[in-house]
Scaffold this motif. Sequence first.
Motif, short mmCIF file in Angstrom:
data_model
loop_
_atom_site.label_atom_id
_atom_site.label_comp_id
_atom_site.label_asym_id
_atom_site.label_seq_id
_atom_site.Cartn_x
_atom_site.Cartn_y
_atom_site.Cartn_z
N THR A 26 0.66 -1.21 0.04
CA THR A 26 -0.01 0.02 0.05
C THR A 26 0.91 1.32 -0.02
OG1 THR A 26 -0.17 -0.07 2.40
CG2 THR A 26 -1.96 -0.98 1.13
N GLY A 60 -3.47 -6.02 0.09
CA GLY A 60 -3.04 -4.73 0.18
C GLY A 60 -3.23 -4.00 -1.39
N CYS A 62 -5.18 -4.88 -3.34
CA CYS A 62 -6.77 -4.64 -3.64
C CYS A 62 -7.31 -3.41 -2.92
CB CYS A 62 -7.40 -6.07 -3.03
SG CYS A 62 -7.18 -7.61 -4.00
N THR A 63 -6.43 -3.24 -1.95
CA THR A 63 -6.94 -1.72 -1.09
C THR A 63 -6.37 -0.66 -2.03
OG1 THR A 63 -6.72 -2.92 1.07
CG2 THR A 63 -6.53 -0.44 0.82
N THR A 64 -5.14 -0.77 -2.42
CA THR A 64 -4.60 0.24 -3.43
C THR A 64 -5.61 0.46 -4.73
OG1 THR A 64 -2.49 -0.12 -2.39
CG2 THR A 64 -2.55 0.98 -4.49
N TYR A 66 -8.55 -0.08 -5.00
CA TYR A 66 -9.97 0.12 -4.59
C TYR A 66 -9.82 1.75 -4.58
CZ TYR A 66 -14.07 1.54 -1.93
OH TYR A 66 -15.25 2.22 -1.63
N LEU A 67 -8.79 2.43 -4.16
CA LEU A 67 -8.59 3.66 -3.97
C LEU A 67 -8.49 4.17 -5.18
CD1 LEU A 67 -6.31 3.78 -0.73
CD2 LEU A 67 -8.93 4.34 -0.96
#
Length: 151
Positions: A26, A60, A62-64, A66-67
């Motif tokens: 991330t 991690g 996937c989080t990036t 999504y953002l």
Amino acid sequence: MLEALSAFIANYGYLNLFILSFLASTVLPLGSEALVVALIYKGFNPFAVVLVATSGNYLGSCTTYYLGLKGRPVLEKFLSPSPEKLEKSEKLFKKYGLYTLLFTWVPGIGDAITMVAGLMQLPFRYFSVLVFLGKFGRYFAIAYLTVFFSN
């Protein structure tokens, strides 16, 4: 001090590895490779280490991603990516397409590639498969080399 660190790794190795791997993907300047090697040397199951590291790093990413889906203002608010890295990743993505995602494990540009995939609204199923495979390949190679050279 060294004994305390060793005990901490032994007692919370998988959890620490998951958290560190997640955070490393991330855009925080962290790496999980040293912990992968340390856990294998401490006798942790190499395949379990690979799966935990891959899962954390993948989630991690996937989080990036999504953002990135939420747009540049959200990316800049939460991750502050460098415009140069984003531009370089966009060029790579446009030149080589989806398969650029296999290289999200590469330090320096990997996190930006996941951001760009989100910004470009790439379908999650493609993102998911390619990012997971790339990250699994990296951790598998690290684990294999660790086991190979420790014998």
